[in-house]
Design a protein around this motif. Sequence first.
Motif, PDB file in Angstrom:
ATOM      1  N   ASN A 139       0.875  -1.185   0.000  1.00  0.00           N
ATOM      2  CA  ASN A 139       0.000   0.000   0.000  1.00  0.00           C
ATOM      3  C   ASN A 139       0.901   1.220   0.000  1.00  0.00           C
ATOM      4  O   ASN A 139       1.386   1.630   1.042  1.00  0.00           O
ATOM      5  CB  ASN A 139      -0.893   0.003   1.244  1.00  0.00           C
ATOM      6  N   HIS A 140       1.127   1.744  -1.192  1.00  0.00           N
ATOM      7  CA  HIS A 140       2.061   2.871  -1.323  1.00  0.00           C
ATOM      8  C   HIS A 140       1.303   4.147  -1.638  1.00  0.00           C
ATOM      9  O   HIS A 140       1.023   4.461  -2.780  1.00  0.00           O
ATOM     10  CB  HIS A 140       3.103   2.570  -2.395  1.00  0.00           C
ATOM     11  N   ILE A 141       0.920   4.838  -0.572  1.00  0.00           N
ATOM     12  CA  ILE A 141       0.210   6.111  -0.731  1.00  0.00           C
ATOM     13  C   ILE A 141       1.256   7.201  -0.518  1.00  0.00           C
ATOM     14  O   ILE A 141       1.368   7.777   0.569  1.00  0.00           O
ATOM     15  CB  ILE A 141      -0.940   6.222   0.311  1.00  0.00           C
ATOM     16  N   CYS A 142       2.011   7.474  -1.560  1.00  0.00           N
ATOM     17  CA  CYS A 142       3.158   8.391  -1.419  1.00  0.00           C
ATOM     18  C   CYS A 142       2.809   9.744  -0.790  1.00  0.00           C
ATOM     19  O   CYS A 142       3.593  10.252   0.010  1.00  0.00           O
ATOM     20  CB  CYS A 142       3.854   8.585  -2.752  1.00  0.00           C
TER      21      CYS A 142
ATOM     22  N   ALA B 129       1.035  10.424   1.537  1.00  0.00           N
ATOM     23  CA  ALA B 129       0.899  10.306   2.988  1.00  0.00           C
ATOM     24  C   ALA B 129       2.077   9.554   3.598  1.00  0.00           C
ATOM     25  O   ALA B 129       1.965   8.978   4.672  1.00  0.00           O
ATOM     26  CB  ALA B 129      -0.410   9.594   3.336  1.00  0.00           C
TER      27      ALA B 129
ATOM     28  N   HIS C  26      -4.721  -3.339  -7.934  1.00  0.00           N
ATOM     29  CA  HIS C  26      -4.096  -3.311  -6.614  1.00  0.00           C
ATOM     30  C   HIS C  26      -4.594  -4.448  -5.726  1.00  0.00           C
ATOM     31  O   HIS C  26      -5.764  -4.799  -5.768  1.00  0.00           O
ATOM     32  CB  HIS C  26      -4.391  -1.982  -5.923  1.00  0.00           C
TER      33      HIS C  26
ATOM     34  N   PHE D  47      -4.368  -4.124  -2.372  1.00  0.00           N
ATOM     35  CA  PHE D  47      -4.801  -3.477  -1.128  1.00  0.00           C
ATOM     36  C   PHE D  47      -4.772  -4.451   0.056  1.00  0.00           C
ATOM     37  O   PHE D  47      -5.781  -4.661   0.732  1.00  0.00           O
ATOM     38  CB  PHE D  47      -6.209  -2.881  -1.280  1.00  0.00           C
ATOM     39  N   PRO D  48      -3.624  -5.062   0.300  1.00  0.00           N
ATOM     40  CA  PRO D  48      -3.554  -5.992   1.431  1.00  0.00           C
ATOM     41  C   PRO D  48      -3.748  -5.245   2.747  1.00  0.00           C
ATOM     42  O   PRO D  48      -3.422  -4.055   2.836  1.00  0.00           O
ATOM     43  CB  PRO D  48      -2.128  -6.545   1.339  1.00  0.00           C
ATOM     44  N   ARG D  49      -4.293  -5.932   3.717  1.00  0.00           N
ATOM     45  CA  ARG D  49      -4.437  -5.287   5.038  1.00  0.00           C
ATOM     46  C   ARG D  49      -3.209  -5.604   5.856  1.00  0.00           C
ATOM     47  O   ARG D  49      -2.962  -6.754   6.197  1.00  0.00           O
ATOM     48  CB  ARG D  49      -5.692  -5.792   5.729  1.00  0.00           C
ATOM     49  N   ARG D  50      -2.449  -4.600   6.138  1.00  0.00           N
ATOM     50  CA  ARG D  50      -1.213  -4.819   6.882  1.00  0.00           C
ATOM     51  C   ARG D  50      -1.122  -3.837   8.034  1.00  0.00           C
ATOM     52  O   ARG D  50      -1.626  -2.730   7.960  1.00  0.00           O
ATOM     53  CB  ARG D  50      -0.005  -4.622   5.965  1.00  0.00           C
TER      54      ARG D  50
ATOM     55  N   ASN E 265       2.892  -1.971   5.399  1.00  0.00           N
ATOM     56  CA  ASN E 265       2.300  -1.546   4.128  1.00  0.00           C
ATOM     57  C   ASN E 265       3.332  -1.233   3.056  1.00  0.00           C
ATOM     58  O   ASN E 265       3.069  -1.356   1.878  1.00  0.00           O
ATOM     59  CB  ASN E 265       1.511  -0.247   4.335  1.00  0.00           C
TER      60      ASN E 265
END
Lengths: 188, 241
Positions: free
Chosen positions: B96-99, B101, B126, B128-131, B145
Amino acid sequence: MKPPVLTIESGKKPRLATAALCGCFGCHMSLLDIDERILKLVDMVEFDRTPLTDIKTVGECEIGLIEGGVANTENVEVLRDFRRHCKILVAVGACAVNGGVPAMRNQFDVQDCLEEVYLNGIGVVDPQIPDDPEIPLLLDKVHPIHEVVHIDYFLPGCPPSADTLWTFLNELIEGKEISFPYSLIHYD
Amino acid sequence: MSATVTFLLDGKAIPFQDGDTVMDAALRAGEYIPHLCHNPEFTPHGSCRVCIVEVNGRHYSACTLPAAENMNVDNSSEAIMAKRRSLLQMLFVEGNHICPACEKSGACQLQAVAYYTRMLSPHFPHFFPRRSIDATHPDIIFYHNRCILCGLCERASRDVDGKNVFTISGRGMNSRVIFNSDSGKLGDSELSISDRAASICPVGAILPKSKGYQVPIGQRLYDTRPISLVGDSNIRRNDKT
Ligand code: SF4
Ligand code: SF4
């Protein structure tokens, strides 16, 4: 696969439509950040549906710019409508490209999000989860738009800078291959 | 003294010594081969595959390929760059790469290598794994993530710090870094902020607390110049700007 090149009948201006799905409107603000070049843009294109004209339905367009990811049923509808009407559809900004900040909710169940916001959150008065039929239903996850329809070009950035948008629109309209200098490619 | 032996990297003669990999020799000659899990301080891992090169119609990871005389290495054709982009796109969609943020943004090697290869979209759907996030350590925070399983924290903790704080556990999509402590929490491990392992992560998975966003946008490591000129984010840097 090479992205399509725009072909425009001579003497005609390309029509441009834009929409904001699940984004913060920052990408549209960045478009306005081209400052006085907006006057040139008005000469270059004919605006169709966009928050800038307040036209509500999309007509046949050469270019569609989409800000934001797909978070609810209305976003899906608008996105599909744009795909049907726009020859070239562009993902503008981090949320359209990969879901962006709204996709951080994908770590939680929708129900938990709704309860946190409308029932248990700090400062909530008259707790209730809105269920008016006019309100589009949330999808279980926020999706990048390329997961829903085919996308021809991607402009990353949160937001893509005014120069990125300006460079892209000029090169596209001139029928050139899109190429950005290093400084215009960023994901934040 | 024996005569200098060389191989060709994009047509340029690169001298090498016995035991060198293609990556070792290229780095010494100041040539850039994109990489993430490689750091010259440590034994090669060969796991991220981003240093993929082509020799004689076959693909290799440059960090594990022994240099050989007269070898002709393709490091920058569009075909190789396209393969690297695909590998990077897979790394992006499986985490999960939300650059926008992420505190590492602007100084992140994954991002910088992606810029270098001109990756404009993640292309794939994607996961969207839950990590989870481990914030139990007083000075360090760990975001699963953003971990790309490069194994550098494991190597640094074992080989430099002598602590074995990190290891990679599980298989496939369930692989993740785990911490060596009775509770399994990072805060109960022996990790200290001055450890090499605390500053080795090429992405925003291991971060010091209370330091986020200190460098203004525009002045961050990769804001104006590409990683091929700036170098890695996790090398020991005394004088580099
Ligand atoms: S680790 Fe790098 S690629 Fe991932 S979110 Fe942070 S800045 Fe972006
Ligand atoms: S935490 Fe960082 S250094 Fe450790 S394996 Fe993950 S990406 Fe590599």
